[in-house]
Design a protein around this motif. Sequence first.
Motif, PDB file in Angstrom:
ATOM      1  N   ASN B  43       0.829  -1.189   0.000  1.00  0.00           N
ATOM      2  CA  ASN B  43       0.000   0.000   0.000  1.00  0.00           C
ATOM      3  C   ASN B  43       0.876   1.255   0.000  1.00  0.00           C
ATOM      4  O   ASN B  43       1.746   1.401   0.844  1.00  0.00           O
ATOM      5  N   PRO B  44       0.678   2.158  -0.935  1.00  0.00           N
ATOM      6  CA  PRO B  44       1.571   3.318  -0.996  1.00  0.00           C
ATOM      7  C   PRO B  44       1.420   4.222   0.220  1.00  0.00           C
ATOM      8  O   PRO B  44       0.428   4.174   0.923  1.00  0.00           O
ATOM      9  N   ILE B  45       2.433   5.040   0.407  1.00  0.00           N
ATOM     10  CA  ILE B  45       2.383   5.998   1.494  1.00  0.00           C
ATOM     11  C   ILE B  45       1.218   6.945   1.257  1.00  0.00           C
ATOM     12  O   ILE B  45       0.721   7.042   0.160  1.00  0.00           O
ATOM     13  N   LEU B  46       0.810   7.590   2.307  1.00  0.00           N
ATOM     14  CA  LEU B  46      -0.282   8.555   2.215  1.00  0.00           C
ATOM     15  C   LEU B  46       0.067   9.569   1.113  1.00  0.00           C
ATOM     16  O   LEU B  46       1.112  10.212   1.175  1.00  0.00           O
ATOM     17  N   SER B  47      -0.773   9.641   0.126  1.00  0.00           N
ATOM     18  CA  SER B  47      -0.407  10.477  -1.031  1.00  0.00           C
ATOM     19  C   SER B  47      -0.993  11.884  -0.908  1.00  0.00           C
ATOM     20  O   SER B  47      -1.966  12.107  -0.169  1.00  0.00           O
ATOM     21  N   ILE B  48      -0.414  12.782  -1.654  1.00  0.00           N
ATOM     22  CA  ILE B  48      -0.869  14.180  -1.638  1.00  0.00           C
ATOM     23  C   ILE B  48      -2.303  14.244  -2.151  1.00  0.00           C
ATOM     24  O   ILE B  48      -2.649  13.612  -3.147  1.00  0.00           O
ATOM     25  N   ASP B 119       9.012  12.375  17.307  1.00  0.00           N
ATOM     26  CA  ASP B 119      10.306  11.724  17.532  1.00  0.00           C
ATOM     27  C   ASP B 119      10.174  10.242  17.213  1.00  0.00           C
ATOM     28  O   ASP B 119       9.468   9.501  17.896  1.00  0.00           O
ATOM     29  N   TYR B 120      10.883   9.816  16.168  1.00  0.00           N
ATOM     30  CA  TYR B 120      10.691   8.468  15.620  1.00  0.00           C
ATOM     31  C   TYR B 120      11.775   7.499  16.104  1.00  0.00           C
ATOM     32  O   TYR B 120      12.958   7.748  15.918  1.00  0.00           O
ATOM     33  N   VAL B 121      11.321   6.410  16.731  1.00  0.00           N
ATOM     34  CA  VAL B 121      12.215   5.321  17.170  1.00  0.00           C
ATOM     35  C   VAL B 121      13.466   5.890  17.842  1.00  0.00           C
ATOM     36  O   VAL B 121      14.589   5.672  17.391  1.00  0.00           O
ATOM     37  N   ASP B 122      13.256   6.590  18.904  1.00  0.00           N
ATOM     38  CA  ASP B 122      14.353   7.288  19.572  1.00  0.00           C
ATOM     39  C   ASP B 122      14.332   6.955  21.063  1.00  0.00           C
ATOM     40  O   ASP B 122      13.357   6.402  21.575  1.00  0.00           O
ATOM     41  N   THR B 123      15.405   7.311  21.722  1.00  0.00           N
ATOM     42  CA  THR B 123      15.464   7.136  23.173  1.00  0.00           C
ATOM     43  C   THR B 123      15.310   8.506  23.825  1.00  0.00           C
ATOM     44  O   THR B 123      15.885   9.491  23.342  1.00  0.00           O
ATOM     45  N   GLU B 124      14.544   8.529  24.900  1.00  0.00           N
ATOM     46  CA  GLU B 124      14.144   9.828  25.454  1.00  0.00           C
ATOM     47  C   GLU B 124      15.318  10.689  25.941  1.00  0.00           C
ATOM     48  O   GLU B 124      15.328  11.897  25.646  1.00  0.00           O
ATOM     49  N   ILE B 151       0.957   5.726   9.828  1.00  0.00           N
ATOM     50  CA  ILE B 151      -0.136   6.373   9.095  1.00  0.00           C
ATOM     51  C   ILE B 151       0.420   7.029   7.829  1.00  0.00           C
ATOM     52  O   ILE B 151      -0.173   6.966   6.760  1.00  0.00           O
ATOM     53  N   PHE B 152       1.592   7.616   7.973  1.00  0.00           N
ATOM     54  CA  PHE B 152       2.146   8.404   6.870  1.00  0.00           C
ATOM     55  C   PHE B 152       2.994   7.567   5.920  1.00  0.00           C
ATOM     56  O   PHE B 152       2.939   7.742   4.712  1.00  0.00           O
ATOM     57  N   ASN B 153       3.793   6.703   6.472  1.00  0.00           N
ATOM     58  CA  ASN B 153       4.736   5.972   5.623  1.00  0.00           C
ATOM     59  C   ASN B 153       5.229   4.753   6.386  1.00  0.00           C
ATOM     60  O   ASN B 153       5.847   4.886   7.429  1.00  0.00           O
ATOM     61  N   ARG B 154       4.950   3.585   5.827  1.00  0.00           N
ATOM     62  CA  ARG B 154       5.345   2.361   6.537  1.00  0.00           C
ATOM     63  C   ARG B 154       6.843   2.108   6.454  1.00  0.00           C
ATOM     64  O   ARG B 154       7.387   1.319   7.198  1.00  0.00           O
ATOM     65  N   ASN B 155       7.484   2.779   5.492  1.00  0.00           N
ATOM     66  CA  ASN B 155       8.946   2.632   5.383  1.00  0.00           C
ATOM     67  C   ASN B 155       9.612   3.970   5.667  1.00  0.00           C
ATOM     68  O   ASN B 155      10.470   4.423   4.919  1.00  0.00           O
ATOM     69  N   LEU B 156       9.179   4.560   6.755  1.00  0.00           N
ATOM     70  CA  LEU B 156       9.618   5.924   7.054  1.00  0.00           C
ATOM     71  C   LEU B 156      11.123   6.003   7.299  1.00  0.00           C
ATOM     72  O   LEU B 156      11.715   5.149   7.946  1.00  0.00           O
TER      73      LEU B 156
END
Lengths: 177, 195
Positions: B43-48, B119-124, B151-156
Amino acid sequence: MKTKNIFLLIFFFQLFAATLIPSIAVSAQQPTPSDDEVNAIARQLYCPVCENTPLDVCPTTACHQWRELIRQMLAEGKSEAEIKQYFVDYYGARVLSEPPRTGINWLVYVVPPVAFLAGVTLLFRAFTTWKRLTKEPITGADHSSSSGSGPEPAEGSGTAVDDEYVARLEEELKKRN
Amino acid sequence: MSQEPNTTPAPKRGVPLWAQILVWIGLLGLLGLLAAGLLKAKNPILSIGSSVPDFTLTLFSGYEYNGASEVKLSDLSDKVVVINFWASWCQPCRTEAADLETAWRSYEETGQVVFLGVDYVDTEPEAREYMTEFNLSYPNGPDMGTRISQIFNRNLGVPETYVVDQQGVLRFIQIGPFQSVAEIQAIIDPLLVGR
């Protein structure tokens, strides 16, 4: 006399303080968890950024930060289950090397053994059928005493059938020639 | 060739019909699941032009928006929302962090634009150091369970920035860092025309 008492009091206070200080120092200094302890948990986790690389061997900065976080949590006295739960809450269940046994994830645990057992059953049935089929032509030609499976057939076995068949075949060929 | 087969047919001992049906149903079910999984991944990323599904960003302690510790996208209607995905371990994120903060401050007074740092996949601890280093004042929070990024991109990858208009429609996607404040403003300003 009074000064002597004061000195005695100071002495006992110092003595008391001297016995107390090491215990304070010990309680303040938590042992740093070793790499092995950290990796024991890290190898059960996968960073979503570096898919298919277990956290314990992942070389990226993100994974290094995760390992340090595990070390920090171990130093705080958190258990393995608590640390894993923290990572699941923070990053989602996909960070676990083994999917949690809930919902559709059960298929991962149920399907392979069921498929294996089904395969074994199928093979067993196939082998028994093939074995029966190899025996049946011999018994069907009234040579019931035959075992018919060794390289040297026993007397009165399928050899007679073969001879008869070969003889008839040669006869047919002669007729055609 | 007049040789007659002298074998007697073996009795039929097939798999019972109910078992066959069961096996086929199971197999088709598994194939269906596999197909659904592949479709989802493909499924493509959320498109414009598509509406952005609602989500809630829980903010880091110390951050708040309108006095609340979390921000819900659906509560930001009538505002342009700039959603920036970043991480402390991401070097390219550092090149745009100061520009994003400057751009945010230029719009803050208008009340027409909201910046959200995810903040994506980060340590606090490291994330906090990053936010302090770049003095980020717009609402920032961790992507708990990577629910928002999915929601936005599964391969972010990071950084990525998504601009949502006042109607909740995705209007711009920036993959990689912004190079200047002007570049950010050039995307937002047209969405504010007539307001």
